[in-house]
Design an enzyme around this catalytic site. Structure first.
Site, mmCIF file in Angstrom:
data_model
loop_
_atom_site.group_PDB
_atom_site.id
_atom_site.type_symbol
_atom_site.label_atom_id
_atom_site.label_comp_id
_atom_site.label_asym_id
_atom_site.label_seq_id
_atom_site.Cartn_x
_atom_site.Cartn_y
_atom_site.Cartn_z
ATOM 1 N N SER A 36 -20.561 -8.670 -95.389
ATOM 2 C CA SER A 36 -20.189 -9.872 -95.532
ATOM 3 C C SER A 36 -21.237 -11.061 -95.016
ATOM 4 O O SER A 36 -21.185 -12.205 -95.296
ATOM 5 C CB SER A 36 -18.882 -10.565 -95.279
ATOM 6 O OG SER A 36 -18.636 -10.047 -93.776
ATOM 7 N N GLY A 38 -24.913 -11.033 -91.823
ATOM 8 C CA GLY A 38 -25.916 -10.300 -91.201
ATOM 9 C C GLY A 38 -26.705 -9.354 -91.984
ATOM 10 O O GLY A 38 -27.052 -9.512 -92.838
ATOM 11 N N ILE A 39 -27.134 -8.082 -91.115
ATOM 12 C CA ILE A 39 -28.098 -7.287 -91.948
ATOM 13 C C ILE A 39 -27.500 -6.472 -93.037
ATOM 14 O O ILE A 39 -28.089 -6.286 -94.184
ATOM 15 C CB ILE A 39 -28.304 -5.926 -90.906
ATOM 16 C CG1 ILE A 39 -29.137 -6.594 -89.684
ATOM 17 C CG2 ILE A 39 -28.914 -4.838 -91.362
ATOM 18 C CD1 ILE A 39 -29.244 -5.597 -88.295
ATOM 19 N N GLY A 40 -25.957 -6.171 -93.068
ATOM 20 C CA GLY A 40 -25.448 -5.860 -94.367
ATOM 21 C C GLY A 40 -25.596 -6.648 -95.613
ATOM 22 O O GLY A 40 -26.038 -6.262 -96.656
ATOM 23 N N LYS A 59 -13.866 -6.985 -94.146
ATOM 24 C CA LYS A 59 -12.343 -7.409 -93.966
ATOM 25 C C LYS A 59 -12.365 -8.869 -94.002
ATOM 26 O O LYS A 59 -11.408 -9.354 -94.083
ATOM 27 C CB LYS A 59 -12.262 -7.148 -92.575
ATOM 28 C CG LYS A 59 -11.950 -5.460 -92.294
ATOM 29 C CD LYS A 59 -11.796 -5.098 -90.754
ATOM 30 C CE LYS A 59 -10.627 -5.894 -90.111
ATOM 31 N NZ LYS A 59 -10.606 -5.573 -88.860
ATOM 32 N N ASP A 91 -10.689 -2.037 -94.967
ATOM 33 C CA ASP A 91 -11.273 -1.763 -93.662
ATOM 34 C C ASP A 91 -11.880 -0.615 -93.759
ATOM 35 O O ASP A 91 -10.994 0.413 -94.272
ATOM 36 C CB ASP A 91 -10.107 -1.748 -92.638
ATOM 37 C CG ASP A 91 -10.373 -1.455 -91.353
ATOM 38 O OD1 ASP A 91 -11.417 -0.857 -90.996
ATOM 39 O OD2 ASP A 91 -9.633 -1.869 -90.492
ATOM 40 N N TYR A 186 -20.855 3.579 -76.407
ATOM 41 C CA TYR A 186 -21.448 2.740 -77.463
ATOM 42 C C TYR A 186 -22.462 3.901 -78.067
ATOM 43 O O TYR A 186 -22.664 4.168 -79.234
ATOM 44 C CB TYR A 186 -22.069 1.675 -77.185
ATOM 45 C CG TYR A 186 -22.833 0.893 -78.435
ATOM 46 C CD1 TYR A 186 -22.266 0.740 -79.584
ATOM 47 C CD2 TYR A 186 -24.133 0.572 -78.192
ATOM 48 C CE1 TYR A 186 -22.783 0.124 -80.340
ATOM 49 C CE2 TYR A 186 -24.918 0.132 -79.527
ATOM 50 C CZ TYR A 186 -24.140 -0.312 -80.471
ATOM 51 O OH TYR A 186 -24.864 -0.653 -81.454
#
Length: 298
Positions: A36, A38-40, A59, A91, A186
């Site tokens: 939705s 940014g990078i995506g 989401k 999700d 992480y």
């Protein structure tokens, strides 16, 4: 130690848009998780400009006070860029939502040619300060989400009209003790994504699917950076998400066998494709190196 990577044999010189035209994306269908913003979203738009169909699984159905855009505005952007898009509100941690995204791609566009495992969660607190809830969130989104989306797409990727691709936004396996000790939980979640990709590259080596990873050399100017306490200054030293988009499209333009089992750094991909000037992506003369990257390559 970082994995040394290149585009390989037969690389073509990039066009003005920063990507080669070896293999068209026209009418090929991508499923992108967390797309939705940014990078995506940047990758989705890069593919859309080449005529791709894009299914966005995310989401964010309603505007967020601190984050720009929704999955619906992202689809509008995809269509404005020249592609066809459809939003799936869901999700990536939920098997039924992932199945619905894949089913939507098949019903609307006839199949799945490309998967982009973009959805990711980050928490870099020291181990003694990291909550179990945040630990679980990273493992569930980063590792479980990557597993679920790729698994659901596999039957359709096998039947793709051209070489299918799965691009996972995860770093090369850098075993430098600095990175191992910086934020182990992480790191575990991101290296888990990488290990899945490398494992699938061998597990499905005879299927014609190209499994690869892509990671930024530098900070990328996304909401995650902007919302930090010193976000304004960090953004000035970060490159645009467009560099990841152009690198991803470059990877997707190559034959699947050529990229299978590789972990790419965005700047290396573009330089190998013939791009000589990365200043178009911003970040100033010395953009901030991203985590897991030991030294500058551009």
């Amino acid at each position: 130690m970082r994995t040394a990577l290149s585009i390989g044999k037969g690389a073509t010189v990039a066009s003005e848009s920063g990507t080669s035209s070896t293999e068209s994306l026209a009418d090929r269908t991508l499923v992108v998780s967390g797309g939705s913003r940014g990078i995506g979203l940047a990758i989705a738009l890069g593919a859309a400009r080449r005529g791709a169909n894009v299914v966005l699984l995310a989401k964010t159905a309603e505007p967020h006070p601190r984050l720009p855009g929704t999955v619906h505005t992202a689809v509008a952007d995809v269509e404005a860029a020249g592609g066809k898009g459809v939003a799936v509100v869901g999700d990536v941690r939920k098997e039924e939502d992932v199945a619905r995204a894949i089913d939507t791609a098949v019903e609307r566009f006839g199949g799945v040619d490309i998967v982009v495992n973009n959805a990711s969660a980050i928490a870099t607190e020291p181990t003694d300060a990291l909550s179990a809830k945040k630990f679980d969130l990273m493992m569930d989104i980063n590792i479980r989400g990557t597993f679920l989306l790729t698994k659901a797409a596999l039957p359709h990727l096998r039947q793709a009209r051209a070489g299918a691709h799965v691009v996972t936004l995860a770093p090369p396996l850098n075993m430098n003790p600095h990175w191992l000790g910086a934020h182990p939980s992480y790191t575990l979640s991101k290296y888990g994504m990488t290990l899945l990709s490398l494992g699938w590259a061998n597990e499905y080596a005879d299927t014609g699917i190209g499994f690869s990873c892509l990671w930024p050399e530098t900070y990328i100017a996304t909401s995650a950076v902007t919302n930090l306490s010193d976000g304004d200054a960090l953004v000035q030293a970060s490159r645009s998400p467009d560099i990841m988009a152009d690198a991803a499209v470059e990877i997707l333009s190559r034959p699947a066998a050529e990229v299978n089992g590789q972990c790419f750094i965005d700047s290396e991909v573009l330089i190998a494709s013939g791009v000589t000037d990365l200043s178009r992506y911003g970040g100033g003369d010395e953009p901030i190196l991203d985590i897991f990257v030991d030294g500058r390559t551009s």
